[in-house]
Design an enzyme around this catalytic site. Structure first.
Site, PDB file in Angstrom:
ATOM      1  N   THR A  42       0.770  -1.232   0.098  1.00  0.00           N
ATOM      2  CA  THR A  42      -0.065   0.079   0.123  1.00  0.00           C
ATOM      3  C   THR A  42       0.777   1.261  -0.121  1.00  0.00           C
ATOM      4  O   THR A  42       1.990   1.310   0.494  1.00  0.00           O
ATOM      5  CB  THR A  42      -0.960   0.043   1.192  1.00  0.00           C
ATOM      6  OG1 THR A  42       0.150   0.240   2.399  1.00  0.00           O
ATOM      7  CG2 THR A  42      -1.784  -1.146   1.256  1.00  0.00           C
ATOM      8  N   GLY A  43       0.268   2.355  -0.422  1.00  0.00           N
ATOM      9  CA  GLY A  43       1.028   3.571  -0.374  1.00  0.00           C
ATOM     10  C   GLY A  43       2.201   3.544  -1.382  1.00  0.00           C
ATOM     11  O   GLY A  43       3.223   4.347  -1.135  1.00  0.00           O
ATOM     12  N   ILE A  87       8.865   4.850  -0.005  1.00  0.00           N
ATOM     13  CA  ILE A  87       9.369   3.770   0.500  1.00  0.00           C
ATOM     14  C   ILE A  87       8.475   2.599  -0.271  1.00  0.00           C
ATOM     15  O   ILE A  87       8.825   1.591  -0.314  1.00  0.00           O
ATOM     16  CB  ILE A  87       9.295   3.644   1.933  1.00  0.00           C
ATOM     17  CG1 ILE A  87      10.246   4.669   2.649  1.00  0.00           C
ATOM     18  CG2 ILE A  87       9.357   2.396   2.491  1.00  0.00           C
ATOM     19  CD1 ILE A  87      10.143   5.046   4.058  1.00  0.00           C
ATOM     20  N   GLY A  88       7.421   2.964  -0.234  1.00  0.00           N
ATOM     21  CA  GLY A  88       6.385   1.648  -1.028  1.00  0.00           C
ATOM     22  C   GLY A  88       7.009   1.349  -2.227  1.00  0.00           C
ATOM     23  O   GLY A  88       6.767  -0.015  -2.388  1.00  0.00           O
ATOM     24  N   TYR A 148      -0.310  11.935  14.027  1.00  0.00           N
ATOM     25  CA  TYR A 148       0.596  10.983  13.420  1.00  0.00           C
ATOM     26  C   TYR A 148       1.091  10.184  14.419  1.00  0.00           C
ATOM     27  O   TYR A 148       0.909   9.009  14.289  1.00  0.00           O
ATOM     28  CB  TYR A 148       1.457  11.576  12.235  1.00  0.00           C
ATOM     29  CG  TYR A 148       2.296  10.817  11.509  1.00  0.00           C
ATOM     30  CD1 TYR A 148       1.720  10.161  10.377  1.00  0.00           C
ATOM     31  CD2 TYR A 148       3.587  10.464  11.886  1.00  0.00           C
ATOM     32  CE1 TYR A 148       2.419   9.243   9.518  1.00  0.00           C
ATOM     33  CE2 TYR A 148       4.249   9.701  11.080  1.00  0.00           C
ATOM     34  CZ  TYR A 148       3.799   9.124   9.937  1.00  0.00           C
ATOM     35  OH  TYR A 148       4.614   8.214   9.426  1.00  0.00           O
TER      36      TYR A 148
END
Length: 284
Positions: free
Chosen positions: A30-31, A38-39, A195
């Site tokens: 995901t992402g 990073i994904g 966050y």
């Protein structure tokens, strides 16, 4: 003529490194919507290890950020270039994980696209912005980060657990990999309370999830990548942070990606319930 030294015996078969340790495995990352993220780096590593990969993206999120969005076709093509197994595939699809129904739907789409079985779940996505310090954070910020950074991850893991439970007992390769952000290390993240709160929740629940998924032969681990250069910061602040690494540079996306990809292999099959820092000796 001297006596030749006796050569050591060859290593057992299980000690010889397989160049494609994820051949035949399937992964959802995901992402994975930006080539600087990073994904994307994780997806390329998994593909280079032989896996088929489904890339999740939510372009509207990145398009609203200062760094902007990449074209999905370009991201997919980049990961496809890393494929090491001619029989493996790279696919991609969108999903707004703020929608409570979307995690299970995304997981189901990935399963279908990858041939009916999903081995590796890499929950890399997160909400950027919409945050503040203790004085400015409000209920809307907290709810937005809860929905994307924590709730959606737990619902993805739930969908993965149900999927793996329906597979034949002992099916190998089950992995859940989550991301945290070092909010529990000295100093924390006082400017990003919402966050930090949700990423802390993922770190705290890692061991509980690992215990819950052990009966389905699925390991669960969480990685803190530390400060990583994903094209979101430049200038004096960037240089000051780089100076706090012993190597004198930021982490790059492929630094945590190597760890995450290894955790997806059978070599890491005895590691579960861990929160692992991959920070290059960053001095906080």
């Amino acid at each position: 003529m001297g006596i030749m030294p006796k050569l050591p015996p060859p290593p057992p078969e299980d000690l010889r490194r397989d160049p494609l340790p994820l051949r035949g495995r399937t992964a959802l990352v995901t992402g994975a919507s930006r080539r600087g993220g990073i994904g994307h780096a994780v997806a390329r590593r998994l593909a280079a290890y032989g896996a088929s990969v489904y890339l999740h993206h939510h372009v509207p999120h990145d398009a609203a950020m200062p760094w902007g969005a990449d074209r999905t076709e370009d991201v997919t093509a980049s990961v496809r270039e890393a494929l090491a197994d001619p029989g493996a595939r790279v696919l991609a699809g969108p999903g707004d994980l703020a929608d409570p129904a979307e995690p299970a739907a995304l997981h189901a789409r990935a399963v279908d696209a990858l041939g009916g079985r999903l081995d590796i779940l890499v929950a890399n996505h997160a909400l950027s912005g919409s945050d503040g310090d203790l004085d400015t954070v409000d209920a809307a910020m907290l709810d937005a980060h809860w929905a994307v950074d924590a709730r959606s991850v737990l619902l993805l893991v739930q969908a993965h657990a149900r999927h793996r439970a329906a597979l034949p007992p002992g099916t190998p390769g089950g992995r859940v990999l989550m991301m945290t952000s070092g909010q529990d290390i000295a100093g924390g993240m006082p400017g990003e309370i919402a966050y930090a709160l949700q990423k802390g929740a993922l770190a705290s629940v890692t061991r509980s999830l690992a215990t819950a998924l052990a009966e389905h032969a699925v390991t669960v681990n969480t990685v803190n990548p530390g400060p990583v250069d994903t094209d979101y910061l430049t200038g004096e602040i960037y240089d000051a942070i780089a100076a706090r690494f012993p190597a004198g540079r930021w982490g790059m996306p492929d630094d945590p990606a190597r760890l995450l990809a290894w955790l997806a292999t059978d070599e890491a099959g005895w590691i579960t319930g861990q929160v692992i820092d991959s920070e290059g000796g960053f001095r906080r």
